[in-house]
Design an enzyme around this catalytic site. Structure first.
Site, PDB file in Angstrom:
ATOM      1  N   SER A 145       0.799  -1.186   0.009  1.00  0.00           N
ATOM      2  CA  SER A 145       0.111  -0.078  -0.067  1.00  0.00           C
ATOM      3  C   SER A 145       0.880   0.953  -0.081  1.00  0.00           C
ATOM      4  O   SER A 145       2.161   0.911   0.494  1.00  0.00           O
ATOM      5  CB  SER A 145      -0.791   0.077   1.494  1.00  0.00           C
ATOM      6  OG  SER A 145      -1.316   1.208   1.517  1.00  0.00           O
ATOM      7  N   TYR A 158      -3.202  -0.705  10.596  1.00  0.00           N
ATOM      8  CA  TYR A 158      -3.145  -1.198   9.085  1.00  0.00           C
ATOM      9  C   TYR A 158      -1.754  -0.572   8.771  1.00  0.00           C
ATOM     10  O   TYR A 158      -1.238  -1.349   7.773  1.00  0.00           O
ATOM     11  CB  TYR A 158      -4.252  -0.654   8.535  1.00  0.00           C
ATOM     12  CG  TYR A 158      -4.172  -0.845   6.845  1.00  0.00           C
ATOM     13  CD1 TYR A 158      -4.613  -2.195   6.529  1.00  0.00           C
ATOM     14  CD2 TYR A 158      -3.874   0.310   6.154  1.00  0.00           C
ATOM     15  CE1 TYR A 158      -4.349  -2.310   4.891  1.00  0.00           C
ATOM     16  CE2 TYR A 158      -3.917  -0.020   4.767  1.00  0.00           C
ATOM     17  CZ  TYR A 158      -4.181  -1.436   4.272  1.00  0.00           C
ATOM     18  OH  TYR A 158      -4.077  -1.333   2.805  1.00  0.00           O
TER      19      TYR A 158
HETATM   20  N1  LIG Z   1      -8.615  -0.655  -1.418  1.00  0.00           N
HETATM   21  C1  LIG Z   1      -7.525   0.188  -1.293  1.00  0.00           C
HETATM   22  O1  LIG Z   1      -7.944   1.376  -1.458  1.00  0.00           O
HETATM   23  C2  LIG Z   1      -6.211  -0.376  -0.847  1.00  0.00           C
HETATM   24  C3  LIG Z   1      -5.336   0.557  -1.018  1.00  0.00           C
HETATM   25  C4  LIG Z   1      -3.938   0.261  -0.438  1.00  0.00           C
HETATM   26  C5  LIG Z   1      -3.710  -1.396  -0.605  1.00  0.00           C
HETATM   27  N2  LIG Z   1      -4.675  -2.166  -0.457  1.00  0.00           N
HETATM   28  C6  LIG Z   1      -4.396  -3.541  -0.467  1.00  0.00           C
HETATM   29  O2  LIG Z   1      -5.041  -4.232  -1.394  1.00  0.00           O
HETATM   30  C7  LIG Z   1      -5.258  -5.561  -0.809  1.00  0.00           C
HETATM   31  C8  LIG Z   1      -6.543  -5.992  -1.053  1.00  0.00           C
HETATM   32  O3  LIG Z   1      -7.370  -5.238  -0.480  1.00  0.00           O
HETATM   33  P1  LIG Z   1      -8.893  -4.824  -1.319  1.00  0.00           P
HETATM   34  O4  LIG Z   1      -8.731  -3.466  -1.315  1.00  0.00           O
HETATM   35  O5  LIG Z   1      -9.147  -5.667  -2.489  1.00  0.00           O
HETATM   36  O6  LIG Z   1     -10.047  -5.039  -0.059  1.00  0.00           O
HETATM   37  P2  LIG Z   1     -11.164  -6.117   0.078  1.00  0.00           P
HETATM   38  O7  LIG Z   1     -11.968  -6.173  -1.139  1.00  0.00           O
HETATM   39  O8  LIG Z   1     -11.667  -5.958   1.606  1.00  0.00           O
HETATM   40  O9  LIG Z   1     -10.337  -7.524  -0.032  1.00  0.00           O
HETATM   41  C9  LIG Z   1      -9.651  -8.036   1.252  1.00  0.00           C
HETATM   42  C10 LIG Z   1      -9.674  -9.613   0.897  1.00  0.00           C
HETATM   43  O10 LIG Z   1      -9.041 -10.277   1.856  1.00  0.00           O
HETATM   44  C11 LIG Z   1      -9.982 -11.295   2.768  1.00  0.00           C
HETATM   45  N3  LIG Z   1      -9.525 -11.327   4.197  1.00  0.00           N
HETATM   46  C12 LIG Z   1      -9.790 -10.726   4.998  1.00  0.00           C
HETATM   47  N4  LIG Z   1      -9.674 -11.231   6.144  1.00  0.00           N
HETATM   48  C13 LIG Z   1      -9.225 -12.658   5.899  1.00  0.00           C
HETATM   49  C14 LIG Z   1      -8.905 -13.622   6.808  1.00  0.00           C
HETATM   50  N5  LIG Z   1      -8.752 -13.624   7.978  1.00  0.00           N
HETATM   51  N6  LIG Z   1      -8.371 -14.691   5.919  1.00  0.00           N
HETATM   52  C15 LIG Z   1      -8.616 -14.954   4.678  1.00  0.00           C
HETATM   53  N7  LIG Z   1      -8.818 -13.767   3.875  1.00  0.00           N
HETATM   54  C16 LIG Z   1      -9.189 -12.573   4.449  1.00  0.00           C
HETATM   55  C17 LIG Z   1     -11.046 -10.962   2.366  1.00  0.00           C
HETATM   56  O11 LIG Z   1     -12.086 -12.000   1.873  1.00  0.00           O
HETATM   57  P3  LIG Z   1     -13.056 -12.830   2.970  1.00  0.00           P
HETATM   58  O12 LIG Z   1     -13.850 -11.775   3.678  1.00  0.00           O
HETATM   59  O13 LIG Z   1     -13.934 -13.556   2.105  1.00  0.00           O
HETATM   60  O14 LIG Z   1     -12.100 -13.505   3.962  1.00  0.00           O
HETATM   61  C18 LIG Z   1     -10.899 -10.235   0.592  1.00  0.00           C
HETATM   62  O15 LIG Z   1     -10.908 -11.269   0.032  1.00  0.00           O
HETATM   63  C19 LIG Z   1      -4.856  -5.500   0.556  1.00  0.00           C
HETATM   64  O16 LIG Z   1      -3.547  -5.954   0.794  1.00  0.00           O
HETATM   65  C20 LIG Z   1      -4.965  -4.076   0.926  1.00  0.00           C
HETATM   66  O17 LIG Z   1      -4.027  -3.705   1.892  1.00  0.00           O
HETATM   67  C21 LIG Z   1      -5.759  -1.885  -0.750  1.00  0.00           C
END
Ligand SMILES: NC(=O)c1ccc[n+]([C@@H]2O[C@H](COP(=O)([O-])OP(=O)(O)OC[C@H]3O[C@@H](n4cnc5c(N)ncnc54)[C@H](OP(=O)(O)O)[C@@H]3O)[C@@H](O)[C@H]2O)c1
Length: 332
Positions: A145, A158
């Site tokens: 991130s 986070y």
């Molecule tokens: N969105 C942003 O603006 C942003 C910005 C910077 C970085 N990121 C990074 O992008 C990545 C993905 O995030 P996203 O934005 O796609 O968010 P998201 O849609 O909430 O995806 C998070 C994923 O992690 C899974 N997860 C959460 N807790 C878990 C657990 N205990 N065990 C297994 N799986 C788990 C969730 O699935 P389940 O609930 O089905 O388990 C979901 O598939 C992350 O590494 C995040 O730090 C996102």
């Protein structure tokens, strides 16, 4: 220049594949002929992803699990090996975030955020690396991130987790030098994923990302590029990416002033939500697929912001140059 990898027929485990970046990265990797093993807690969402990938002619194995449970992680790796006989790529993606002032966050939320977001990456890499070592090849690709480098208020746990995973990934890269195993990182800006519909908040208001927000697919395409040319840390966005990192180095006080003063307000909408635990301990049903309720910022607005910043920087630099010339004349 890193070696270019052919992706057709490669095998990838993608964690956090039930939504957002993980989902879209899985879709894009499958388009390149990568055979998938996808995991997260929500089986239904993973089955929907499998249907989509297989409908497009790809291969997708669904193994639900929780990244905080060692046996689940081992089971995902074992099942993947049983089906495909090898693993070439681990996309570490699963993460959670929790909104609140650090001293007001329940301690259990802080621990859980670190356990999922940081330890989850380490657990998966730890389970996969023995196989990579045996193969003499493999690639650990970490979804990082902008908060792996910087900071934002209300997201202390986070941010700590993301800084830790980047530090770990850099060390891992050094340790694996010369082994044929690669480590890459993608520094993700705010994206239009369902993360903000999943996250718990202490404020009773819908969390939103720090603008500008990019399309999730920007990251998925960066993941594919990184899978092809492993071993790098890439920043797919310019404004909330290369430019911001540079600005943070030359004038850190600018970001501190803006985010310190306006950051908390920037990250909340007026719409009320009752989500004190969000998806921290149990998955939530909402937010399946690549996109969430927060739209991407239109390209023209990002362009206008860059132009405005360039004009401001030009003005500041021009003013400083004139001031320095005046000073030089005065002391001559
Ligand atoms: N969105 C942003 O603006 C942003 C910005 C910077 C970085 N990121 C990074 O992008 C990545 C993905 O995030 P996203 O934005 O796609 O968010 P998201 O849609 O909430 O995806 C998070 C994923 O992690 C899974 N997860 C959460 N807790 C878990 C657990 N205990 N065990 C297994 N799986 C788990 C969730 O699935 P389940 O609930 O089905 O388990 C979901 O598939 C992350 O590494 C995040 O730090 C996102």
């Amino acid at each position: 220049m890193p070696r270019r990898e052919e992706l057709q027929g490669k095998v990838a485990i993608v964690t956090g594949a039930s939504s957002g970046v993980g989902w879209q990265s899985a879709v894009r990797l499958a388009e390149q002929g990568v055979r998938l093993c996808v995991t997260a807690r929500r089986r239904d969402a993973l089955e929907a992803l499998r249907a989509r990938v297989e409908g497009a002619g790809g291969e997708c194995l669904v193994v639900p699990g929780d990244v905080t449970v060692g046996e689940d992680v081992d089971r995902v790796v074992r099942t993947c090996l049983e089906r495909y006989g090898r693993i070439d790529l681990l996309v570490n993606d699963a993460a959670v975030q929790t909104y609140g002032y650090f001293d007001q966050l329940p301690w259990a939320h802080i621990q859980r955020t670190l356990d999922v977001t940081c330890m989850g990456f380490l657990r998966f890499a730890h389970a996969v690396l023995p196989h990579f070592r045996k193969q003499g090849s493999g690639h650990v690709l970490n979804i990082q991130s902008m908060l792996s480098e910087g900071a934002a208020p209300l997201l202390s746990a986070y941010t700590a987790a993301k800084h830790a995973t980047l530090g770990w990934a850099k060390t891992l890269k050094l340790e694996l030098h010369g082994t044929g195993i690669q480590v890459s990182n993608v520094l993700v800006p705010s994206v239009s994923s369902p993360m903000f519909d999943h996250a718990p908040t202490q404020f009773g208001l819908q969390p939103v990302p720090v603008p500008p927000t990019y399309d999730v697919d920007l990251v998925a395409r960066a993941v594919v590029k990184c899978a092809r040319r492993p071993g790098r840390t890439v920043t797919p966005a310019f404004l909330q990416g290369t430019l911001l990192l540079w600005l943070d180095r030359v004038a850190p006080f600018v970001g501190e002033a803006v985010l310190g003063r306006y950051g908390p307000r920037m990250q909340m909408e007026r719409a009320s939500v009752d989500r004190p635990e969000g998806n921290l301990f149990q998955p939530v049903p909402q937010g399946v697929g690549a996109y969430g309720s927060v739209p991407a910022t239109p390209r023209w607005k990002r362009f206008t912001a860059v132009a405005g910043l360039a004009a401001l920087a030009g003005g500041v630099l021009g003013g400083a140059a004139l001031g320095a010339r005046g000073l030089a004349r005065a002391v001559r």
